[in-house]
Design a protein around this motif. Sequence first.
Motif, PDB file in Angstrom:
ATOM      1  N   ARG A   1      -8.090  -8.101 -18.155  1.00  0.00           N
ATOM      2  CA  ARG A   1      -8.205  -7.452 -16.843  1.00  0.00           C
ATOM      3  C   ARG A   1      -6.829  -7.034 -16.329  1.00  0.00           C
ATOM      4  N   ASN A   2      -5.862  -7.943 -16.432  1.00  0.00           N
ATOM      5  CA  ASN A   2      -4.502  -7.615 -15.978  1.00  0.00           C
ATOM      6  C   ASN A   2      -3.895  -6.486 -16.814  1.00  0.00           C
ATOM      7  N   LEU A   3      -4.222  -6.453 -18.106  1.00  0.00           N
ATOM      8  CA  LEU A   3      -3.723  -5.384 -18.965  1.00  0.00           C
ATOM      9  C   LEU A   3      -4.281  -4.032 -18.526  1.00  0.00           C
ATOM     10  N   TYR A   4      -5.567  -3.994 -18.237  1.00  0.00           N
ATOM     11  CA  TYR A   4      -6.180  -2.737 -17.802  1.00  0.00           C
ATOM     12  C   TYR A   4      -5.642  -2.301 -16.434  1.00  0.00           C
ATOM     13  N   ILE A   5      -5.503  -3.290 -15.535  1.00  0.00           N
ATOM     14  CA  ILE A   5      -5.013  -2.951 -14.197  1.00  0.00           C
ATOM     15  C   ILE A   5      -3.595  -2.402 -14.262  1.00  0.00           C
ATOM     16  N   SER A   6      -2.716  -3.097 -14.975  1.00  0.00           N
ATOM     17  CA  SER A   6      -1.322  -2.639 -15.071  1.00  0.00           C
ATOM     18  C   SER A   6      -1.213  -1.328 -15.844  1.00  0.00           C
ATOM     19  N   GLY A   7      -2.011  -1.190 -16.906  1.00  0.00           N
ATOM     20  CA  GLY A   7      -1.965   0.062 -17.692  1.00  0.00           C
ATOM     21  C   GLY A   7      -2.441   1.254 -16.899  1.00  0.00           C
ATOM     22  N   PHE A   8      -3.585   1.098 -16.210  1.00  0.00           N
ATOM     23  CA  PHE A   8      -4.086   2.211 -15.403  1.00  0.00           C
ATOM     24  C   PHE A   8      -3.178   2.494 -14.204  1.00  0.00           C
TER      25      PHE A   8
END
Length: 237
Positions: A101-108
């Motif tokens: 989730r943190n990866l998707y949030i930071s990536g987006f």
Amino acid sequence: MTLQWTFVAFFLYAEIAVNLILCLPFISAKRWRSVFNWSIWNWLTPYWNKAFLAMIIILLILFLDALREVTKYSASGPMMDAKLHPNLFDHLHMKLFRAQRNLYISGFSLFLWLILRRVVTLLNQVAGASESSASMQALAETASQAAKKYQEGNLVLRQALLDEEKVSAANKELVKTEAVRLEGELKAAQDAVRKSQAEVEAMKKQSKGLAKEYDRLLSEHQQLQNPQGSAADKKDQ
């Protein structure tokens, strides 16, 4: 969710909202450019590039940290150990879910941050291009009107030249007719002069003949008077 990831999530929501507002079709690029030209943005311009780069660095660090967490909890070693302990397995899956989730949030967030910068730049370019096209259209209309006036003036000048040529041709024809008439009158005058000269010569010859005839008659008259005078003298003696 920890504090930094809560901030990144709200930052992502704000980026989505701002990008959606910037992409609204009923707000023109000129309107956005007038908004971007507000004094507050001019005041924030010296700090904008630094804030942009700082935000990229922060989001990139968080993205790499989330990627590290995903890699850590996705490894085969911990998962093999977790299968022996059901509670540990659920805990690892929870950690993996949070890391993803943190990866998707930071990536987006990082992606939309770059997209936001690009959208603002494109809106300014579109507004500048539309203003340039409007000015070029105005110049084209002015040039078209000038060309139309020049064409009308050219037509008027051409018509004036044609009229002048017609008048010149009429004048030439009139001059030619007048010249022919004057030439005829001159020829008639010359004929009259020659006739007058001939008559003068004939009158001179006639006057000379009359003078000779007068002299002859005068001499004969004197001769007739002389015998009569001599006869009278003889009678007186």
